[in-house]
Write a protein that holds these residues in place. Sequence first.
Motif, short mmCIF file in Angstrom:
data_model
loop_
_atom_site.label_atom_id
_atom_site.label_comp_id
_atom_site.label_asym_id
_atom_site.label_seq_id
_atom_site.Cartn_x
_atom_site.Cartn_y
_atom_site.Cartn_z
N TYR A 519 -32.55 -10.92 -42.34
CA TYR A 519 -33.54 -11.54 -41.46
C TYR A 519 -33.24 -13.02 -41.35
CZ TYR A 519 -35.99 -7.17 -42.27
OH TYR A 519 -36.31 -5.84 -42.35
N LEU A 520 -33.41 -13.56 -40.14
CA LEU A 520 -33.19 -14.98 -39.87
C LEU A 520 -34.31 -15.52 -39.01
CD1 LEU A 520 -29.37 -15.04 -38.95
CD2 LEU A 520 -30.41 -15.80 -41.10
N ALA A 521 -34.60 -16.81 -39.19
CA ALA A 521 -35.53 -17.48 -38.29
C ALA A 521 -34.91 -17.56 -36.90
CB ALA A 521 -35.86 -18.87 -38.80
N THR A 522 -35.76 -17.59 -35.89
CA THR A 522 -35.26 -17.58 -34.51
C THR A 522 -34.33 -18.73 -34.22
OG1 THR A 522 -37.27 -16.46 -33.76
CG2 THR A 522 -35.96 -17.60 -32.09
N ALA A 523 -34.67 -19.91 -34.70
CA ALA A 523 -33.83 -21.09 -34.45
C ALA A 523 -32.46 -20.93 -35.08
CB ALA A 523 -34.52 -22.35 -34.99
N GLU A 524 -32.41 -20.38 -36.31
CA GLU A 524 -31.14 -20.17 -36.98
C GLU A 524 -30.29 -19.13 -36.25
OE1 GLU A 524 -28.08 -20.59 -39.73
OE2 GLU A 524 -29.84 -21.85 -39.29
N ALA A 525 -30.93 -18.06 -35.79
CA ALA A 525 -30.20 -17.02 -35.07
C ALA A 525 -29.60 -17.54 -33.77
CB ALA A 525 -31.13 -15.84 -34.79
N GLU A 526 -30.39 -18.35 -33.05
CA GLU A 526 -29.87 -18.93 -31.81
C GLU A 526 -28.74 -19.89 -32.09
OE1 GLU A 526 -33.20 -20.64 -29.87
OE2 GLU A 526 -34.02 -18.72 -29.19
N LYS A 527 -28.84 -20.61 -33.20
CA LYS A 527 -27.79 -21.54 -33.57
C LYS A 527 -26.49 -20.79 -33.85
CE LYS A 527 -26.73 -25.23 -36.87
NZ LYS A 527 -27.22 -25.99 -38.04
N ARG A 528 -26.59 -19.64 -34.52
CA ARG A 528 -25.40 -18.83 -34.81
C ARG A 528 -24.90 -18.05 -33.58
NH1 ARG A 528 -26.28 -15.87 -40.68
NH2 ARG A 528 -26.98 -17.72 -41.85
N GLY A 529 -25.77 -17.91 -32.60
CA GLY A 529 -25.39 -17.18 -31.38
C GLY A 529 -25.19 -15.70 -31.59
N ILE A 530 -26.04 -15.08 -32.40
CA ILE A 530 -25.87 -13.66 -32.70
C ILE A 530 -26.95 -12.79 -32.06
CG2 ILE A 530 -24.68 -14.16 -34.87
CD1 ILE A 530 -27.29 -13.58 -36.31
N VAL A 531 -27.79 -13.37 -31.22
CA VAL A 531 -28.86 -12.60 -30.59
C VAL A 531 -28.24 -11.64 -29.56
CG1 VAL A 531 -30.98 -12.71 -29.24
CG2 VAL A 531 -30.48 -14.49 -30.92
N ASP A 532 -28.61 -10.36 -29.63
CA ASP A 532 -28.13 -9.37 -28.67
C ASP A 532 -29.23 -8.34 -28.42
OD1 ASP A 532 -28.17 -7.76 -30.90
OD2 ASP A 532 -25.99 -7.71 -31.14
N SER A 533 -28.87 -7.26 -27.72
CA SER A 533 -29.87 -6.26 -27.34
C SER A 533 -30.38 -5.46 -28.54
CB SER A 533 -29.29 -5.30 -26.30
OG SER A 533 -28.16 -4.64 -26.82
N ASN A 534 -29.67 -5.51 -29.67
CA ASN A 534 -30.10 -4.77 -30.85
C ASN A 534 -30.94 -5.61 -31.81
OD1 ASN A 534 -28.85 -2.30 -30.23
ND2 ASN A 534 -26.86 -3.12 -30.86
N THR A 535 -31.22 -6.85 -31.42
CA THR A 535 -32.02 -7.73 -32.29
C THR A 535 -33.45 -7.21 -32.40
OG1 THR A 535 -30.67 -9.63 -31.68
CG2 THR A 535 -32.87 -10.08 -32.61
N GLY A 536 -33.97 -7.12 -33.62
CA GLY A 536 -35.35 -6.72 -33.85
C GLY A 536 -36.22 -7.94 -34.13
N TYR A 537 -37.42 -8.00 -33.55
CA TYR A 537 -38.32 -9.15 -33.69
C TYR A 537 -39.48 -8.73 -34.61
CZ TYR A 537 -35.61 -11.06 -29.88
OH TYR A 537 -34.58 -11.53 -29.11
N VAL A 538 -39.66 -9.50 -35.70
CA VAL A 538 -40.65 -9.18 -36.72
C VAL A 538 -42.02 -9.68 -36.28
CG1 VAL A 538 -41.29 -9.42 -39.14
CG2 VAL A 538 -38.86 -9.34 -38.49
#
Length: 647
Positions: A519-538
Motif C-alpha cells: 500500500y502507498l499514499a496517493t502522492a507517493e504512487a503518483e511520484k513513482r508513476g505506477i498508477v494503472d487500471s489495476n490500482t485499488g483505492y482504500v
Amino acid sequence: MHPWNVLKIAPTSDLSVIRKAYAAQLKLHHPEDDPEGYQRVREAYDAAVKWAKQRPKEYEIEDDEEVEDDDTDNEEVVDDEEEDDADNVEVLDDEEEEEAEFEYIDHRRRPKWYLEQDLHSYGDPPKDDVHAFMLQVEAIYNDYTARIDIRNWEKLLQEDVIWDMKQRYAVSGRLLEYLNTHCYLPKPIWKLLIEMMFQWTESQPQELQNQYPQVYAFAFDSLNAAAYMGYSALLQASMNYDTYLRHRDMAWRALYSQEWHEAFIALGNALKLYDGDPDLIRLCIEYAWKRNRLNDAMQWCNRLVELAPEQLEGYLQRARVAFRLGKHEEALKDLTYVLGQEPTRIEALSYAGHCYSQMGQYEQAEEMFRSILSMNENDADAFLSLTELNGKLRESIKNKRMPGKKAYLQRLNQELGRQPFRTRLNQGVRMLISRRWLNIAFIIFMHFWVYHSFMKEAGVSGPFAYIADAASVSKVIVASPDKLETLPPGVQKVRLQVTKAYFTGFEQYYDKNSKTVFYLATAEAEKRGIVDSNTGYVCVGLLGEQVIYIVTSYEKALEMYNNHTAEVDGYIHSEVPSELKKVSASNVSLKSSASYPDRYLDWKHQQTRSDPKHVPFISFLYTLILVLGYLRLYRLYLKIVNYIKYI
C-alpha cells in the motif's frame, strides 16, 4: 531491302493484302520502340502500293516460295524481267523518291495509342476526306442491320483515307471519339477495328481507359460480359437499339457489382423494349437465381428454351433450378436431353449424378460421377461426390440383411481403395497441416495474444475463464453486518450498501514478481508513476452501524468521495491484512460502538483476477478474430473428416 521482304508477302497488286501486311508489321515496329524499323516498313508500304497501282493484276508475279526474313542476306534469284521490275520498285528516280519519302514522326513524347494528327509533320489533312469517312461510319452505325455485318466494316477500312498517313491520325481520333459514345458493336467488329485500324495493344490500357472508357470496356475489358453478348437476335425487333443495349449493359454491370435494385430497374426497362433477346433472358435468370427467387428463375428458363431451343444452355439452366427446387425428375429430363446431344458435358453429368443420388438411385449416380472422372481424374467435386455416394451405399447395406453382404462390402472398399484407419488419419492430419499451416500458426499466435490481453486486463486466462468467473456466483446484496454473517458457505461475491464512506488517501498495488500486496499514499504512487487500471483505492464506510474496509476501483472511490454512499461489488475476504489495518487505522474517523470486522471487501477475488467490468473491448475483438480463424479451419476439418470417414 526488297519491299516484299519487309512486308513478308509475295508480290501482289491486291491493295487489301498489302494493307493487312502493313498493319501486321506496324504492330512489330512501333515508331516509339523501333523508329528505324517503322521507317523501313512505311517506305516498303509506299513502294508496294505505288507498284500495285501501276501494275495490272494480270501481270501479278506468282511466287509460292516463302519470303525471306529481314536478316536474310541471300535474296531470291529471279529472271531478268522480274529483276527489272523489282529494280523499278526499289530504284526510284529523284522525283519519285521525293514523292515517296516518308518523314519520321517523333512519337516519344506521346502515348502509344495517341491518334491525333501530327500537324507539324503532315500539315492539315483534307477535311472533306475525313468528313466523308465519318459520314460512312455514321451511316453504317445508324443502320442496325449494316452495323452488325462485319463485311461493311471490312470494306470501310479499305478506304484510302485510312492508309494515308497524312490523314490516318485525324481519322483515328475522330473514330475513337465517335465509338466512345456509340460503342454497341459485336465483339468480332471490335477485334477488327483493333487489329486493322488502331493497332492498340493491351500494354497501355490505363491511359485508354481514362480517355475513352467505353472503348476500353468493349474492346479490351475481358471481364465485361456485355461486350460478348449477341446482337443478331435483335434484328426481329423494331425499337431504339442503342437504348435497349444501354439498358442491357447497365443490367449486367449492376448484377456484376451486386447492385440488385439497379439491376431490377435496368432489366425492367430492357424487357419493356424487347423480351425476345436470349442474352437478356440469361441476365433475368441470373438475377432471380442470386436473389433466390427460384420460381421466377424457372419461368425465365422456360422462356430461354422457347427462344433458343437449339441451345443446350437453357435446358441446363432449367435443370439447375429444378434441382434446387427439389424437382429431381424434371431436372433429369432436361439433363438427359443435354447428355443426348453432348455426352461429355461435365456440368450436366454432375447434376445428373446428384439428382440420382437424391432419388436413391445410387448405381446410376455412380455411373455419372465415374464418367466425369474418366474424362478428368482430378475433378474434386466428382471425387468427393463419389466417395460420399459410396459411403451411403455402405450404410444402406450395413442395415440390410442380405447374402454375401460382407464380400460385397469388401469389394466396395477395394474399389474405393479404402485404407486402414490409422493411415487415413495420418493422411488427413498431413492434409490439414499442409493446406492450413498458416491458419494454424495464426490461431496459435492469437491464443497467446488473447491470453496476454485477458491476463493483463482481467487477471484470467481467457474469455471462457472470464465468463465462468463472472457467472460462478451471483451477487448477494448485503445491507447489514448480520446479513453478512448469514451468508451460506462458499458465497463470496456480494454487493454492499455502504454509507458515510470516504477515501483514505491510500492505494493498493500488487507486485507480480514477488506476488505480494503493498500500500502507498496517493502522492507517493503518483511520484513513482505506477498508477494503472489495476490500482485499488482504500476506502472506509459503514455497513449498517459496522465499519468496513473497502478496496475498490477509481470510479467507486470517486463516487464515495463525492456522495459518501455507494453500492460496491466485490469479494469478501475473511482476514484483513495487517498493512491495510495499519494504513487505515489513523484515517478512520467514523464513530461506531462496534469493533472492526474481521472481513473486508476487495473488488478483486484474487490479486491476479480483476472485475469483469474492466476488460476492454479490444480483448473481445481479439477473441472474435480467433473464432473466425477457427471457423476457416473448421471448414477444411469437415472435408477431412469426410475424407477419413469415406475413403
